[in-house]
Design an enzyme around this catalytic site. Structure first.
Site, PDB file in Angstrom:
ATOM      1  N   CYS A 142      48.294  41.005  35.976  1.00 30.67           N
ATOM      2  CA  CYS A 142      46.851  41.212  36.639  1.00 30.67           C
ATOM      3  C   CYS A 142      45.940  39.788  36.968  1.00 30.67           C
ATOM      4  CB  CYS A 142      45.902  41.753  35.272  1.00 30.67           C
ATOM      5  SG  CYS A 142      44.648  42.829  36.091  1.00 30.67           S
ATOM      6  N   LYS A 163      35.017  48.704  41.036  1.00 36.59           N
ATOM      7  CA  LYS A 163      36.208  48.437  40.349  1.00 36.59           C
ATOM      8  C   LYS A 163      37.467  49.208  40.369  1.00 36.59           C
ATOM      9  CE  LYS A 163      36.896  47.343  35.472  1.00 36.59           C
ATOM     10  NZ  LYS A 163      36.399  47.245  33.968  1.00 36.59           N
ATOM     11  N   SER A 192      42.621  47.851  36.048  1.00 36.11           N
ATOM     12  CA  SER A 192      41.359  47.350  35.590  1.00 36.11           C
ATOM     13  C   SER A 192      40.846  45.993  35.958  1.00 36.11           C
ATOM     14  CB  SER A 192      41.089  47.358  34.038  1.00 36.11           C
ATOM     15  OG  SER A 192      39.738  47.049  33.574  1.00 36.11           O
ATOM     16  N   HIS A 235      48.249  46.761  34.343  1.00 34.31           N
ATOM     17  CA  HIS A 235      48.136  46.513  33.037  1.00 34.31           C
ATOM     18  C   HIS A 235      49.220  47.480  32.082  1.00 34.31           C
ATOM     19  CE1 HIS A 235      45.133  43.428  32.211  1.00 34.31           C
ATOM     20  NE2 HIS A 235      44.305  43.791  32.999  1.00 34.31           N
ATOM     21  N   GLU A 237      51.209  46.856  29.711  1.00 39.91           N
ATOM     22  CA  GLU A 237      51.179  46.859  28.310  1.00 39.91           C
ATOM     23  C   GLU A 237      49.882  47.442  27.654  1.00 39.91           C
ATOM     24  OE1 GLU A 237      47.985  43.821  29.851  1.00 39.91           O
ATOM     25  OE2 GLU A 237      49.753  44.630  30.687  1.00 39.91           O
ATOM     26  N   ARG A 249      32.492  50.494  26.347  1.00 36.48           N
ATOM     27  CA  ARG A 249      31.807  49.119  26.210  1.00 36.48           C
ATOM     28  C   ARG A 249      30.894  48.923  27.362  1.00 36.48           C
ATOM     29  NH1 ARG A 249      35.717  44.951  27.945  1.00 36.48           N
ATOM     30  NH2 ARG A 249      35.273  45.745  29.800  1.00 36.48           N
TER      31      ARG A 249
END
Length: 310
Positions: A142, A163, A192, A235, A237, A249
Site C-alpha cells: 500500500c 477514498k 483503503s 491490503h 493481508e 471508526r
C-alpha cells in the site's frame, strides 16, 4: 511447516487457536533446518493487528519461516505500547549488518502527507536502499508501495477525489509469471487509501512489470528487478473485519466515509462481512516465499551474493 515467533508474542496464542502451526525459539532450535528469515517493518499504527494478519498470510507454506518485527526509531508509536515494542521489535541499527531472505514493508496512514514530510522518511529511504544488498526479495504494501515507486523510480502519487475503500475486482495480466501462478483470471482484493500512483505512469516505466490491475482501483500488483522488489497497492493481508473496523471508526468520528464497496451483504453494515479475498492473498504470499525467496536465496545468508547488480 510453522511460522517461528517469540514464545510470548500475543499473536501466537490466537494463531494456535486457529490451528495455525506456530513454534517458538526453543522448539525451533531442535529442528535440523535453516528457516527462511523474514524481516517485517511494521509501520501500521495498530501493530498487533498487522502482526496477526501477516503471520496468518505467511503460515500457508511448507517452509519454516523465522519472523523478525522491526519498527522505525524516528517515530514514536501512539497506538502500540512501549513494552510491546521493546519486547517484540528491533530497530534498524540492531539489524543493519544482517541479511534476510525476505522483507515486508507495510503501509502507513501518512499517504496524505508529502513523502518528505513524514517524520521517518529519511530512515525509510535508508532502509529501502539497504534492502538492495541485504534482502533477497522485498514486498512493499500500500503506502510503502507508493513510497518505493517514488524512491526507486521517481513515480509520484496523486490524491483521489474520494477514498478508494472496499473490495475491487482485478484482472491478471500475465499468469506465466510465478508470482501470480494459481490466481483466477479475476479476483477481489481490499483497498483503503486516499492516493494512487497512476497506472499509465507505472505502465510507462520499463523497469516494472504489471501483474494485476483494476478498472476501478488502478494498479494492484507489480514487480521489478526480477522479483527482488514487489509492489502491492492494496491490503491482501487484511482480515475479515478490518474494513469494517475502519468504516465504523470513521463513521463514529463523523468523518466522510462511504460504505466499503462489495463488502457487506446487501450493503448492510450491521451484517458480518463476506471474506472473499483470502485464497488469492494466501496464494500471493505462498508464491512469493517459494519462487522469489526460497528458490533464490543461498543456504548460508552470511555469504549472500552482492545484489547491487555491479
Amino acid at each position: 511447516m510453522p511460522v517461528k515467533v517469540q514464545a510470548d508474542l500475543p499473536a501466537k496464542e490466537i494463531l494456535e487457536r486457529e490451528n495455525i502451526f506456530v513454534m517458538d525459539e526453543t522448539r525451533a532450535v531442535h529442528q535440523d533446518i535453516r528457516p527462511l528469515r523474514i524481516l517485517i517493518l511494521n509501520l501500521m499504527p495498530l501493530k498487533e493487528d498487522t502482526e496477526l494478519q501477516l503471520l496468518r498470510s505467511l503460515s500457508n507454506t511448507p517452509l519454516q519461516v523465522d519472523v523478525t518485527f522491526m519498527t522505525v526509531a524516528s517515530h514514536e508509536s501512539k497506538n502500540t505500547s512501549t513494552s510491546h515494542l521493546n519486547t517484540f521489535y528491533v530497530k534498524f541499527d540492531e539489524v543493519r549488518r544482517n541479511y534476510y531472505d525476505g522483507m515486508i514493508i507495510t503501509g502507513a496512514p501518512v499517504e496524505q502527507l508529502e513523502y518528505e514530510e513524514v517524520d521517518y522518511w529519511k530512515e525509510l529511504v535508508e532502509i529501502m536502499d539497504w534492502t538492495n544488498a541485504h534482502v533477497t526479495s522485498t514486498i512493499f504494501l500500500c503506502w510503502a508501495a507508493q513510497a518505493g515507486l517514488y524512491h526507486f523510480y521517481g513515480l509520484k502519487k496523486r490524491m483521489l477525489r474520494e477514498k478508494k475503500f472496499g473490495l475491487f475486482w482485478h484482472k491478471v495480466n500475465n499468469r506465466k509469471i510465478p508470482l501470480v501462478r494459481g490466481f483466477d483470471d479475476c479476483f477481489l482484493a481490499p483497498h483503503s487509501r486516499h492516493t494512487e500512483v497512476p497506472l499509465e505512469e507505472i505502465r510507462a516505466c520499463d523497469e516494472i512489470t504489471i501483474l494485476a490491475e483494476s478498472e476501478e482501483a488502478g494498479f494492484y500488483l507489480g514487480m521489478a528487478k526480477e522479483g527482488r522488489r514487489i509492489f502491492v497497492m492494496g491490503h491482501p493481508e487484511y482480515d475479515r473485519m478490518t474494513l469494517d473496523s475502519e468504516y465504523h471508526r470513521d463513521s463514529d468520528k463523523g468523518l466522510p466515509i462511504d460504505l466499503p464497496l462489495n463488502y457487506y451483504r446487501n450493503d448492510d453494515a450491521d451484517t458480518k462481512p463476506l471474506l472473499m479475498w483470502r485464497a488469492h492473498a494466501n496464494n500471493l504470499y505462498t508464491n512469493w516465499l517459494n519462487y522469489y525467496v526460497y528458490q533464490i536465496t543461498p543456504y548460508n545468508l552470511d555469504g549472500t551474493p552482492d545484489f547491487s547488480g555491479k
